[in-house]
Design an enzyme around this catalytic site. Structure first.
Site, PDB file in Angstrom:
ATOM      1  N   PHE A   1       0.750  -1.078  -0.186  1.00 11.88           N
ATOM      2  CA  PHE A   1       0.010  -0.250  -0.209  1.00 11.88           C
ATOM      3  C   PHE A   1       0.707   1.091   0.152  1.00 11.88           C
ATOM      4  O   PHE A   1       0.527   2.124   0.508  1.00 11.88           O
ATOM      5  CB  PHE A   1      -1.063   0.093   1.061  1.00 11.88           C
ATOM      6  CG  PHE A   1      -1.341  -1.320   1.613  1.00 11.88           C
ATOM      7  CD1 PHE A   1      -2.366  -1.955   0.608  1.00 11.88           C
ATOM      8  CD2 PHE A   1      -1.384  -1.708   2.651  1.00 11.88           C
ATOM      9  CE1 PHE A   1      -2.781  -3.270   0.905  1.00 11.88           C
ATOM     10  CE2 PHE A   1      -1.779  -3.287   3.072  1.00 11.88           C
ATOM     11  CZ  PHE A   1      -2.754  -4.018   2.222  1.00 11.88           C
ATOM     12  N   HIS A   2       2.099   1.290  -0.628  1.00  9.06           N
ATOM     13  CA  HIS A   2       2.908   2.589  -0.742  1.00  9.06           C
ATOM     14  C   HIS A   2       3.145   3.010  -2.062  1.00  9.06           C
ATOM     15  O   HIS A   2       4.370   3.306  -2.349  1.00  9.06           O
ATOM     16  CB  HIS A   2       4.145   2.027  -0.090  1.00  9.06           C
ATOM     17  CG  HIS A   2       3.921   1.646   1.356  1.00  9.06           C
ATOM     18  ND1 HIS A   2       4.955   0.952   2.037  1.00  9.06           N
ATOM     19  CD2 HIS A   2       2.853   1.869   2.098  1.00  9.06           C
ATOM     20  CE1 HIS A   2       4.463   0.852   3.256  1.00  9.06           C
ATOM     21  NE2 HIS A   2       3.249   1.112   3.408  1.00  9.06           N
TER      22      HIS A   2
END
Length: 547
Positions: A478-479
């Site tokens: 999730f980056h």
């Protein structure tokens, strides 16, 4: 506002996420500034947002989550990777895993070495400290009075203690602060929580700011494009409740829509690669080839284990009595798994080594997220057995992808191609990371807790087999970052003051401006960047007024 009106503000912030809430709060501190904050999602009223373990619910929510999917990735055997992103006040800080990590000092010194003046670690540390309300109080590396509340995980867990001891056996020091003088070590994470509740940037920054008469917050308001006059952005078009609306900006528009939607909005508005824009019959306002390029992300490889003892969160969640105990623990003590979320323990270490066993990189190259539960994927239903998970990710991937609009329709998600595992270094590091996790699982400290390795399974041993496991099972942690990169080269999108090259009246402040991905979770760095950006915006406004 009537649908055909255009109200004027000084500043319009697009996206009330990790950066946008900070910017709206800081810019509205000056009562002379009229600030509009636009958020495509609804208010953050769901209890699952505020309860840390609610991460498992919001991960799949069509209301609070954009639920993006990448294009089929050829390096991942053609798989589409699910990319959740926050769609509510607080953005992804309202649905994330709560881990407070800044990255390594060397990450920011590298940004400065690329020509981005003012972004060395010495430059950004004061903004980390300013933003942080750490329960440990003030120290040379930490702030105790900032709006973003940060807390320790109170109770020690038998499994996490075994993991830490196992890492120590493998030469990794125990640490009680991943954000201190050195990141390397194994220990417990600190979380953006307080008293068993999440502290998103909406909660930390907007709770007081929203009372100000000079700040207007519009939810369910999705930006569809920028209003330009020549080479200057003067407003934002957006849709709200089925109506097209326009807001005008007397000073600046600030895009904080994230690494996917900030470049999407620029491209829709004619700011981006000429070839892409012309292929969609979008008039080119400014040819900026780097918009949407340079996409980077941390690839997560999850190893699953069955535990020999019924001490996992799986055991608690799989019985009504266990669930009741979890609830009581939170209600009475504001502690336990409901207050922690998913991951408790972590480790930053060297995985990739040369033929002599020496680390290839100066600083740690992989990160662990250790969870006392197991499921087929992050946020999924827990397994029926006692289980735990060790996730590993490469901290500084070389692979680069892109974000590109597919059409002129602002409501259609863009093409997202991460190109995971596209370089040999990335392939080697991920295989080495899996082997490092196995080594800790096989340590004297952890062996009594490991009944079996469920994933990838002991039959998977060779380099090629482990790489195939990574291709078939890897997922985002999730980056996504880098798609409006800061710099001065031909592919840079913003300068060191986050102003879009060649266009006036607009900045980008979110993960997309990172020239290279930081070595760790991205929420805390984005909050820091927004704090710094607010100061730069005010400084530039004063200089303009004095000119």
């Amino acid at each position: 506002m009537p649908s055909n009106s255009a109200t004027t503000y000084d500043y319009i912030v697009v996206g009330a996420g990790s950066a946008g809430c900070v910017l709206a709060a800081r810019l509205s501190e000056d009562p002379r500034n009229q600030v509009l904050l636009l958020e495509a999602g609804p208010p953050d009223r769901s209890p699952w947002i505020h309860l840390p373990i609610g991460y498992g619910k919001t991960m799949w929510s069509p209301v609070y989550n954009w639920k993006f999917e990448t294009d089929p990735d050829p390096n991942m055997n053609g798989r589409r990777i699910y990319w959740p992103r926050g769609k509510t006040l607080g953005g992804s800080s309202s649905i994330n895993g709560l881990i407070y990590i800044r990255g390594q000092a060397e990450d920011y010194d590298h940004w400065a070495a690329l020509g981005n003046e003012g972004w060395s670690f010495a430059d950004v540390l004061p903004y980390f400290i300013k933003s942080e309300g750490n329960e440990r109080g003030d120290s040379p590396f930490h702030g105790g009075k900032g709006p973003l509340l940060v807390s320790d995980i109170g109770a020690r867990h038998e499994l996490i203690e075994a993991f830490i001891a196992g890492a120590v056996e493998k030469g990794v020091p125990r640490t009680d602060d991943f954000n201190g003088a050195s990141q390397e070590g194994a220990g417990y994470y600190q979380l953006t929580t307080r008293n068993g509740l999440r502290c998103s940037t909406a909660k930390g920054y907007l709770t007081e700011a929203k009372k100000r008469p000079n700040l207007r917050i519009e939810t369910n308001a999705q930006a569809t494009g920028l209003v330009l006059r020549g080479k200057r952005v003067v407003g934002v078009n957006y849709q709200q409740h089925g109506q097209a609306r326009t807001a005008m900006a007397g000073a600046e528009v600030i895009l904080s829509a994230g690494a996917i939607q900030s470049p999407q909005l620029l491209q829709l508005s004619g700011i981006g690669p000429r070839k892409l824009l012309e292929s969609l019959d979008i008039p080119v306002a400014h040819d900026l080839p780097g918009v949407g390029e340079n996409l980077q992300d941390h690839l997560q490889i999850r190893l699953g284990f069955e535990c020999t003892k019924p001490i996992t969160t799986n055991d608690q969640l799989n019985t009504l009595l266990g669930q009741a105990r979890l609830g009581l623990e939170w209600l009475i003590h504001r502690s336990g798994p409901l207050a922690v979320g998913i991951n408790q323990g972590g480790c930053f270490m060297h995985a990739l080594r040369d033929d002599h066993g020496r680390p290839v990189t100066k600083t740690p190259d992989i990160q662990f997220h250790v969870s006392t539960l197991s499921a087929d994927m992050a946020g999924g239903k827990v397994h029926p057995y006692s289980g735990f998970t060790m996730s590993v990710c490469q901290l500084r991937p070389e692979s680069r992808g892109y974000v590109r609009i597919r059409s002129r329709d602002a409501l259609q998600p863009p093409s997202m191609q991460p190109n995971y595992l596209d370089t040999q270094l990335d392939r080697d590091t991920n295989v080495a990371a899996v082997r490092a996790a196995r080594a800790i699982a096989e340590s004297d400290a952890m062996r009594p807790y490991v009944k079996r390795e469920v994933k990838p399974g002991r039959d998977t041993q060779s380099y090629d087999e482990l790489l195939e496991f990574c291709r078939n099972n890897g997922a985002t942690i999730f980056h996504p970052s880098g798609t409006c990169s800061m710099g001065h080269d031909a592919m840079a999108v913003v300068d060191s003051r986050l102003r879009v090259h060649g266009v006036k009246g607009i900045r980008v402040v979110d993960c997309s401006v990172m020239p290279t991905l930081v070595s760790g979770n991205t929420n805390a760095p984005v909050v820091m960047m927004a704090e710094k950006a607010a100061d730069m915006i005010r400084e530039d406004a004063r200089q303009l007024a004095a000119a």
